[in-house]
Design a protein around this motif. Structure first.
Motif, PDB file in Angstrom:
ATOM      1  N   GLU A  59       6.101  -8.366   0.523  1.00 30.40           N
ATOM      2  CA  GLU A  59       7.510  -8.849   0.504  1.00 30.40           C
ATOM      3  C   GLU A  59       8.042  -7.736   2.073  1.00 30.40           C
ATOM      4  OE1 GLU A  59       9.693  -9.155  -2.739  1.00 30.40           O
ATOM      5  OE2 GLU A  59       9.052 -10.313  -4.092  1.00 30.40           O
ATOM      6  N   THR A  60       8.194  -6.584   1.494  1.00 34.71           N
ATOM      7  CA  THR A  60       8.924  -5.923   1.955  1.00 34.71           C
ATOM      8  C   THR A  60       7.287  -4.383   2.932  1.00 34.71           C
ATOM      9  OG1 THR A  60       9.714  -3.662   0.457  1.00 34.71           O
ATOM     10  CG2 THR A  60      10.970  -6.037   1.464  1.00 34.71           C
ATOM     11  N   GLY A  61       7.578  -3.761   3.433  1.00 31.91           N
ATOM     12  CA  GLY A  61       6.391  -2.651   4.367  1.00 31.91           C
ATOM     13  C   GLY A  61       5.621  -3.253   5.214  1.00 31.91           C
ATOM     14  N   THR A  62       4.469  -2.342   5.019  1.00 29.30           N
ATOM     15  CA  THR A  62       3.363  -2.877   5.386  1.00 29.30           C
ATOM     16  C   THR A  62       2.207  -2.513   5.441  1.00 29.30           C
ATOM     17  OG1 THR A  62       3.347  -0.830   7.230  1.00 29.30           O
ATOM     18  CG2 THR A  62       4.817  -2.791   8.454  1.00 29.30           C
ATOM     19  N   ILE A  63       1.170  -3.630   5.699  1.00 25.87           N
ATOM     20  CA  ILE A  63      -0.006  -3.405   5.566  1.00 25.87           C
ATOM     21  C   ILE A  63      -1.197  -3.196   6.810  1.00 25.87           C
ATOM     22  CG2 ILE A  63      -2.304  -4.560   4.087  1.00 25.87           C
ATOM     23  CD1 ILE A  63      -0.790  -5.560   2.229  1.00 25.87           C
ATOM     24  N   THR A  64      -1.617  -2.757   6.880  1.00 23.76           N
ATOM     25  CA  THR A  64      -2.603  -2.228   8.040  1.00 23.76           C
ATOM     26  C   THR A  64      -4.209  -2.592   7.292  1.00 23.76           C
ATOM     27  OG1 THR A  64      -0.790  -0.851   8.667  1.00 23.76           O
ATOM     28  CG2 THR A  64      -3.213  -0.722  10.297  1.00 23.76           C
ATOM     29  N   VAL A  65      -4.762  -3.482   8.656  1.00 25.05           N
ATOM     30  CA  VAL A  65      -6.116  -3.518   7.496  1.00 25.05           C
ATOM     31  C   VAL A  65      -7.201  -3.538   9.097  1.00 25.05           C
ATOM     32  CG1 VAL A  65      -7.731  -5.327   6.847  1.00 25.05           C
ATOM     33  CG2 VAL A  65      -5.171  -4.991   6.316  1.00 25.05           C
ATOM     34  N   ALA A  66      -8.381  -2.719   8.825  1.00 22.46           N
ATOM     35  CA  ALA A  66      -9.037  -2.504   9.516  1.00 22.46           C
ATOM     36  C   ALA A  66      -9.556  -3.543  10.885  1.00 22.46           C
ATOM     37  CB  ALA A  66      -9.949  -1.584   9.085  1.00 22.46           C
ATOM     38  N   PRO A  67     -10.269  -3.814  11.964  1.00 20.17           N
ATOM     39  CA  PRO A  67     -10.592  -4.736  12.250  1.00 20.17           C
ATOM     40  C   PRO A  67     -11.760  -5.550  11.648  1.00 20.17           C
ATOM     41  CG  PRO A  67      -9.067  -3.221  13.849  1.00 20.17           C
ATOM     42  CD  PRO A  67      -9.695  -2.614  12.455  1.00 20.17           C
ATOM     43  N   ARG A 116       7.315  -0.633  -3.230  1.00 17.01           N
ATOM     44  CA  ARG A 116       6.866   1.112  -2.668  1.00 17.01           C
ATOM     45  C   ARG A 116       5.963   1.813  -2.884  1.00 17.01           C
ATOM     46  NH1 ARG A 116      11.765   1.178  -5.862  1.00 17.01           N
ATOM     47  NH2 ARG A 116      11.329   2.908  -6.409  1.00 17.01           N
ATOM     48  N   MET A 117       4.747   0.922  -2.726  1.00 19.36           N
ATOM     49  CA  MET A 117       4.040   1.162  -2.391  1.00 19.36           C
ATOM     50  C   MET A 117       2.766   1.719  -0.936  1.00 19.36           C
ATOM     51  SD  MET A 117       1.143  -0.768  -5.014  1.00 19.36           S
ATOM     52  CE  MET A 117       1.915  -2.976  -3.984  1.00 19.36           C
ATOM     53  N   THR A 118       2.524   3.609  -0.945  1.00 17.51           N
ATOM     54  CA  THR A 118       2.020   3.940   0.212  1.00 17.51           C
ATOM     55  C   THR A 118       0.268   4.171  -0.090  1.00 17.51           C
ATOM     56  OG1 THR A 118       4.251   4.507   0.575  1.00 17.51           O
ATOM     57  CG2 THR A 118       2.342   5.559   1.794  1.00 17.51           C
ATOM     58  N   LEU A 125      -1.238   1.335   2.949  1.00 17.85           N
ATOM     59  CA  LEU A 125       0.131   0.334   2.238  1.00 17.85           C
ATOM     60  C   LEU A 125       1.457   1.370   3.158  1.00 17.85           C
ATOM     61  CD1 LEU A 125      -2.565  -1.012   0.965  1.00 17.85           C
ATOM     62  CD2 LEU A 125      -0.353  -1.614  -0.580  1.00 17.85           C
ATOM     63  N   SER A 126       1.869   1.155   3.266  1.00 16.87           N
ATOM     64  CA  SER A 126       3.106   1.838   4.146  1.00 16.87           C
ATOM     65  C   SER A 126       4.443   0.853   2.802  1.00 16.87           C
ATOM     66  CB  SER A 126       3.178   2.084   5.319  1.00 16.87           C
ATOM     67  OG  SER A 126       3.679   2.865   5.858  1.00 16.87           O
ATOM     68  N   GLY A 127       4.807   1.584   1.914  1.00 13.78           N
ATOM     69  CA  GLY A 127       6.243   1.248   1.596  1.00 13.78           C
ATOM     70  C   GLY A 127       6.093  -0.175   0.978  1.00 13.78           C
ATOM     71  N   VAL A 128       5.286  -0.510   0.286  1.00 10.93           N
ATOM     72  CA  VAL A 128       5.245  -1.878   0.337  1.00 10.93           C
ATOM     73  C   VAL A 128       5.301  -2.726  -1.447  1.00 10.93           C
ATOM     74  CG1 VAL A 128       2.828  -3.718  -0.037  1.00 10.93           C
ATOM     75  CG2 VAL A 128       2.924  -2.326   1.565  1.00 10.93           C
ATOM     76  N   ALA A 182      -4.609  -5.889  -6.881  1.00  6.30           N
ATOM     77  CA  ALA A 182      -5.755  -6.889  -6.690  1.00  6.30           C
ATOM     78  C   ALA A 182      -5.664  -7.760  -5.418  1.00  6.30           C
ATOM     79  CB  ALA A 182      -6.847  -7.386  -7.512  1.00  6.30           C
ATOM     80  N   LYS A 183      -4.623  -8.867  -5.695  1.00  6.11           N
ATOM     81  CA  LYS A 183      -4.268 -10.309  -4.964  1.00  6.11           C
ATOM     82  C   LYS A 183      -3.835  -9.270  -3.524  1.00  6.11           C
ATOM     83  CE  LYS A 183      -4.053 -13.550  -9.062  1.00  6.11           C
ATOM     84  NZ  LYS A 183      -3.158 -13.864  -9.669  1.00  6.11           N
ATOM     85  N   LEU A 184      -3.460  -8.098  -3.694  1.00  5.83           N
ATOM     86  CA  LEU A 184      -2.259  -8.169  -2.701  1.00  5.83           C
ATOM     87  C   LEU A 184      -3.771  -7.842  -1.245  1.00  5.83           C
ATOM     88  CD1 LEU A 184       0.137  -7.148  -0.844  1.00  5.83           C
ATOM     89  CD2 LEU A 184      -0.002  -5.603  -2.213  1.00  5.83           C
ATOM     90  N   LEU A 185      -4.766  -7.246  -1.674  1.00  5.13           N
ATOM     91  CA  LEU A 185      -5.999  -6.300  -1.141  1.00  5.13           C
ATOM     92  C   LEU A 185      -7.088  -7.456  -0.742  1.00  5.13           C
ATOM     93  CD1 LEU A 185      -6.617  -3.108  -3.499  1.00  5.13           C
ATOM     94  CD2 LEU A 185      -5.350  -2.900  -1.803  1.00  5.13           C
ATOM     95  N   ALA A 186      -6.717  -8.745  -1.584  1.00  2.63           N
ATOM     96  CA  ALA A 186      -7.775  -9.474  -0.779  1.00  2.63           C
ATOM     97  C   ALA A 186      -7.093 -10.464  -0.380  1.00  2.63           C
ATOM     98  CB  ALA A 186      -8.170 -10.190  -2.032  1.00  2.63           C
ATOM     99  N   GLY A 187      -5.591 -10.327   0.220  1.00  5.58           N
ATOM    100  CA  GLY A 187      -5.134 -10.947   0.944  1.00  5.58           C
ATOM    101  C   GLY A 187      -4.443 -12.557   0.565  1.00  5.58           C
ATOM    102  N   ARG A 188      -4.150 -13.192  -0.861  1.00  8.28           N
ATOM    103  CA  ARG A 188      -3.731 -13.967  -1.188  1.00  8.28           C
ATOM    104  C   ARG A 188      -2.543 -13.940  -1.810  1.00  8.28           C
ATOM    105  NH1 ARG A 188      -9.120 -15.301  -5.708  1.00  8.28           N
ATOM    106  NH2 ARG A 188     -10.692 -15.245  -4.169  1.00  8.28           N
ATOM    107  N   LEU A 189      -1.748 -12.295  -1.782  1.00  4.71           N
ATOM    108  CA  LEU A 189      -0.578 -12.637  -1.786  1.00  4.71           C
ATOM    109  C   LEU A 189       0.088 -11.738  -0.581  1.00  4.71           C
ATOM    110  CD1 LEU A 189       0.721 -11.490  -5.354  1.00  4.71           C
ATOM    111  CD2 LEU A 189       1.108 -13.265  -4.137  1.00  4.71           C
ATOM    112  N   ALA A 190       1.089 -11.960  -0.629  1.00  2.82           N
ATOM    113  CA  ALA A 190       1.774 -11.795   0.890  1.00  2.82           C
ATOM    114  C   ALA A 190       2.656  -9.895   0.867  1.00  2.82           C
ATOM    115  CB  ALA A 190       2.203 -12.326   1.845  1.00  2.82           C
TER     116      ALA A 190
END
Length: 625
Positions: free
Chosen positions: A364-372, A329-331, A313-316, A354-362
């Protein structure tokens, strides 16, 4: 003093207590423990007079006040502080009478009694209890109807604690508390001035808040001094002695029976045989220790290992309404072998994260990089309502394995820790713990790389919680835990993240440090720990680094184990063929060839086993350093 004498209780034809007896001295703080379904809550109903007994009696001192949490949470328009204050019925009645009393003597009596019960400090005491259970000053003034069911149950708990009954009955009070509330309750119960009987499966609460254990087992009640760990150790020692006595008695019985069988018909030995028959009849059998081991949990391994970081997570920022983020601002990064516990009071955003990590919430700002190829699964208690009530566990799993034979589907359900009988029981008729096992197994069905568990222990008894700990420690993927069970967190988590004030940040300390932060207890013990050469947090980080450095060796060990297993299977197949006498008559050359192949494979297996032992020893030494 609570005296239970020769008590038998039955529900729907099922006997739960059978002539059980117990004496609980005044001022005792006891934990009532036993497997789910043994009758602990039923015993509470008998103590309060809400259920009649089949035999026996329950004796309490005259005028003793019993208090327990109301089954229905308050949902009125009254402020929380008023609801709690009204729980002290005597105070409320005296204050009401004071408004209309005209007799000077009666008015004086009212004032004296109000002073005796410390009525002038009532609001401060009520506010302190509500604060300890998570309600700040502003929340205490809000109406109960503005809170959800779980928070209302906290108000009900606050009310019974404020009323300060002579006998306080608490039935799983931490099920609707977070870790912060549990830590506060632990301290409160330990200092409570009257008798407490507490049903709980929280090992830490039973070790720190009570001074004795009442064990409900085999329809009997047994009183033990000390906390849960001491009880568990003493029970194991008792059962070991019982089993030794049973074995010794069984050998003696066989010896007597042998003498009787040999000499019963001989006139010269008839008297001795008769005396031994009487001795055998008088001998009271020592009961065998029943196997009450709990079924294990088993989570499938990820089908594919993904490279770290699995989530970055970068600036989420994330929330439920645009422009109003709950977390900012989660990094952060999560690696493929992380064990992370989320700390923080309810309402601070743990479930949102937890919902953010599970993909149930998107975000608003920042980026989430998930391993392929990352697979993420989440278990949460509210999902129990998502089970199909009329379908059994087999039918739930059959939906996920439509083309598999029945044996494979049932084998998969068995991995959830459900017996054959429970596999065929409709979900609506399963216990809370059985539903949790089913839902947890369904959540992890496809072998996630990241497994998120939100309060997984609410319906699990102590032994099932231990089984969950073993399963999580054996699970090779990453785990995110939200739980009020401190023992679970200490036994499984390597890292602690604090969710507070709209942020998620690593917590530099352990759960003792966090308890100091939450309860405000003196930090001298913390200062001593910080002065040590390496803190627990440092050791956890070092252990994680050692595991990472040893991962190539661990892969070699796993590969060797796989090779050894294949060799053993081939050897077994050859031995089955060689065990057929017809082979040597029909094809002697093939028999010779198979015998040689078996000899070669056994030699290879021996070499691999030696190598495996060497690598395992090297790995264990590396981990222990």
């Amino acid at each position: 003093m609570l005296i239970i004498n020769d008590l038998s209780l039955r529900i729907a034809g099922r006997l739960l207590l059978d002539h059980a007896s117990l004496t609980l001295p005044a001022g005792t703080k006891a934990g009532l423990v036993g497997r789910n379904g043994t009758g602990k809550t039923t015993l509470f109903r008998a103590i309060t007079g809400d259920m009649a007994s089949e035999t026996g009696s329950i004796s309490l001192p005259k005028g003793l006040r019993i208090g327990q949490v109301a089954q229905e949470a308050p949902g009125t328009e009254e402020p929380l502080i008023e609801i709690v204050l009204k729980a002290d019925k005597e105070r409320a009645a005296l204050l009401e009478e004071e408004k209309t009393a005209t007799d000077p003597h009666r008015i004086a009596e009212i004032h004296i009694r109000l002073a005796d019960i410390d009525a002038h400090s009532a609001e401060a005491r009520a506010a302190t209890i509500l604060s300890g259970l998570g309600f700040d000053e502003e929340a205490q003034k809000r109406p109960a109807s503005s809170f959800s069911g779980g928070w209302r149950m906290r108000v009900a708990l606050a009310a019974v604690l404020f009323s300060e009954p002579d006998l306080l009955l608490l039935d799983e009070p931490t099920n609707y508390l977070d870790l912060e509330g549990t830590l506060w309750l632990e301290t409160y119960v330990a200092k409570y001035p009257h008798t407490v009987l507490l049903i709980s499966h929280d090992r830490d609460l039973l070790n720190r808040a009570v001074n004795s254990i009442v064990h409900l087992d085999s329809k009997k009640l047994t009183f033990w001094r000390g906390g849960y760990d001491q009880f568990e150790r003493q029970l194991a020692e008792q059962r070991e002695l019982q089993e030794k006595s049973r074995a010794k008695q069984e050998a003696h019985r066989k010896h007597l029976q042998s003498f009787i069988d040999r000499f019963r018909a001989k006139a010269s030995k008839a008297r001795q045989a008769q005396s031994r028959i009487k001795a055998l009849e008088r001998m009271k059998p020592v009961g065998a220790v029943l196997d009450d081991s709990v079924r294990p949990f088993s989570f499938p391994e990820p089908q594919k290992t993904v490279a770290s970081p699995i989530v970055a997570l970068s600036g989420v920022d994330v929330g439920y309404q645009p422009g109003k983020p709950v977390l900012k601002r989660m990094t952060l990064r999560i690696d493929n072998d992380d064990r992370i516990a989320l700390l923080g009071a309810n309402g601070n955003g743990k479930s949102t994260f937890a919902k953010l990590l599970a993909g149930r919430l998107a975000p608003e700002t920042g980026t989430i990089t998930v391993a392929p190829g990352l697979k993420t699964s989440i278990f949460a208690q509210h999902q129990l309502d998502d089970l199909r009530p009329e379908e059994n566990a087999y039918e739930h799993v059959r939906r996920l394995m439509p083309d598999a034979p029945e044996s494979k589907v049932r084998a998969r359900v068995a991995q959830f820790g459900l017996s054959t009988e429970k596999m065929n029981t409709p979900a609506k008729d399963l216990s809370g713990g059985e539903k949790a096992r089913l839902l947890m197994g369904l959540a992890a069905f496809e072998g996630p790389n990241l497994f998120i568990l939100d309060e997984p222990t609410n319906h699990l008894d102590i032994d099932s919680r231990e089984a969950l700990i073993h399963a999580l420690n054996d699970f090779p993927g990453a785990v995110i835990l939200i739980s009020h069970d401190r023992h679970l967190l200490e036994a499984t988590a390597d890292r602690l993240w604090l969710v507070r004030d709209g942020a998620v940040q690593p917590f530099d300390g352990d759960l003792d440090d966090y308890k100091t932060l939450v309860t405000g207890q003196p930090a001298d013990r913390r200062d001593r720990r910080e002065a040590e050469k390496a803190s627990k947090a440092d050791r956890r980080r070092e252990a994680a680094q050692r595991r990472a450095a040893l991962e190539p060796l661990a892969k070699q060990i796993r590969a060797t184990e796989g090779l050894m297993e294949r060799l053993r299977k081939r050897i077994d197949l050859i031995e089955d063929e060689l065990g057929d006498p017809a082979l040597y008559e029909k094809d002697a050359a093939k028999a010779t060839k198979l015998a040689k192949e078996r000899s070669d494979l056994v030699t290879q297996l021996g070499g691999h086993e030696e190598r495996w032992l060497e690598m395992s020893a090297e790995y264990e030494e590396g981990i222990a350093e």
